[in-house]
Motif scaffolding. Structure first.
Motif, PDB file in Angstrom:
ATOM      1  N   SER A   1       0.824  -1.201   0.000  1.00  0.00           N
ATOM      2  CA  SER A   1       0.000   0.000   0.000  1.00  0.00           C
ATOM      3  C   SER A   1       0.858   1.251   0.000  1.00  0.00           C
ATOM      4  CB  SER A   1      -0.926  -0.002   1.217  1.00  0.00           C
ATOM      5  OG  SER A   1      -0.172   0.003   2.405  1.00  0.00           O
ATOM      6  N   ILE A   2       0.179   2.357  -0.295  1.00  0.00           N
ATOM      7  CA  ILE A   2       0.814   3.662  -0.232  1.00  0.00           C
ATOM      8  C   ILE A   2      -0.216   4.646   0.310  1.00  0.00           C
ATOM      9  CG2 ILE A   2       0.227   4.253  -2.625  1.00  0.00           C
ATOM     10  CD1 ILE A   2       2.937   5.759  -2.727  1.00  0.00           C
ATOM     11  N   GLU A   3       0.223   5.467   1.224  1.00  0.00           N
ATOM     12  CA  GLU A   3      -0.630   6.522   1.746  1.00  0.00           C
ATOM     13  C   GLU A   3      -0.316   7.796   0.971  1.00  0.00           C
ATOM     14  OE1 GLU A   3      -2.021   7.032   6.093  1.00  0.00           O
ATOM     15  OE2 GLU A   3      -0.257   8.330   5.871  1.00  0.00           O
TER      16      GLU A   3
ATOM     17  N   TYR B   1      -7.977  17.381   2.278  1.00  0.00           N
ATOM     18  CA  TYR B   1      -8.186  17.433   3.731  1.00  0.00           C
ATOM     19  C   TYR B   1      -7.951  16.048   4.310  1.00  0.00           C
ATOM     20  CZ  TYR B   1     -10.463  21.807   2.576  1.00  0.00           C
ATOM     21  OH  TYR B   1     -10.727  23.057   2.100  1.00  0.00           O
ATOM     22  N   GLY B   2      -6.696  15.668   4.512  1.00  0.00           N
ATOM     23  CA  GLY B   2      -6.391  14.387   5.105  1.00  0.00           C
ATOM     24  C   GLY B   2      -5.573  13.502   4.189  1.00  0.00           C
ATOM     25  N   THR B   3      -5.679  12.196   4.421  1.00  0.00           N
ATOM     26  CA  THR B   3      -4.929  11.229   3.629  1.00  0.00           C
ATOM     27  C   THR B   3      -5.838  10.072   3.234  1.00  0.00           C
ATOM     28  OG1 THR B   3      -4.199   9.981   5.566  1.00  0.00           O
ATOM     29  CG2 THR B   3      -2.743  11.749   4.794  1.00  0.00           C
TER      30      THR B   3
END
Length: 187
Positions: free
Chosen positions: A101-103, A108-110
């Motif tokens: 995975s990748i964040e 507004y956020g992730t």
């Protein structure tokens, strides 16, 4: 509305515009109305395949990576047309089995994008597909995730581009050629 490529004005006419969705000031481009028309959907896939063939000299990729959820529809049909496999880029927590995975940052956020850890290996030729490119955050995260596994992502295909939001340019700056059938300016 300004159409980037006049030959695709027939497809652009089938895309519904919904003002103030999902919040005030946003103009939503609803591609579901194009997808309801079998001939237009087929023409969309054919034109995407043609754009890719022109860009790759007729050499099809091994995999078409579709971004959840509408990207799956276009990626699957395009992969069938090209004889390629389909790689699903999913949102957090939706894949069974081992995944990578990748964040990535949102306004507004992730959020997080995932794929199976064995979906592609080093040297795999992958084309990224989604219905729309806006700011490019999700597409860039997908490219980073794929290339982190050793894949080569040199092309991305979208039905719609919102050029004023800069996503297509961000992908180009990252070394990915971007092809879109329709551009809507000002939204």
């Amino acid at each position: 509305m300004t159409i980037q490529e006049a030959p695709n004005a027939d497809l652009a006419e089938l895309i519904r515009t919904i003002p103030d969705h999902p919040k005030p000031g946003i103009v939503f481009r609803d591609i579901s109305t194009l997808m309801l028309d079998g001939g237009a959907f087929a023409a969309t896939i054919d034109r995407m395949a043609d754009a890719l063939a022109r860009a790759n000299g007729g050499d099809p990729p091994e995999l078409i990576a579709g971004i959840e959820a509408r990207g799956f529809v276009f990626a699957s049909a395009l992969a069938y047309r090209l004889g390629a496999g389909v790689l699903m880029m999913r949102k957090r927590g939706r894949l069974p089995g081992p995944s990578v995975s990748i964040e990535y940052a949102l306004e507004y956020g992730t959020d997080m994008l995932e794929m199976h850890d064995d979906a592609c290996g080093p040297g795999a030729s992958v084309v990224l597909v989604d219905d729309l490119i806006a700011t490019g955050g999700t597409a860039l995260a997908a490219v980073e995730l794929l290339e982190g596994r050793g894949a080569h992502v040199r092309q991305a295909l979208f039905v719609i581009d919102l050029p004023e939001l800069g996503g297509a340019q961000r992908l180009r700056d990252a070394g990915v050629a971007v092809h879109s059938l329709i551009g809507f300016d000002g939204d």
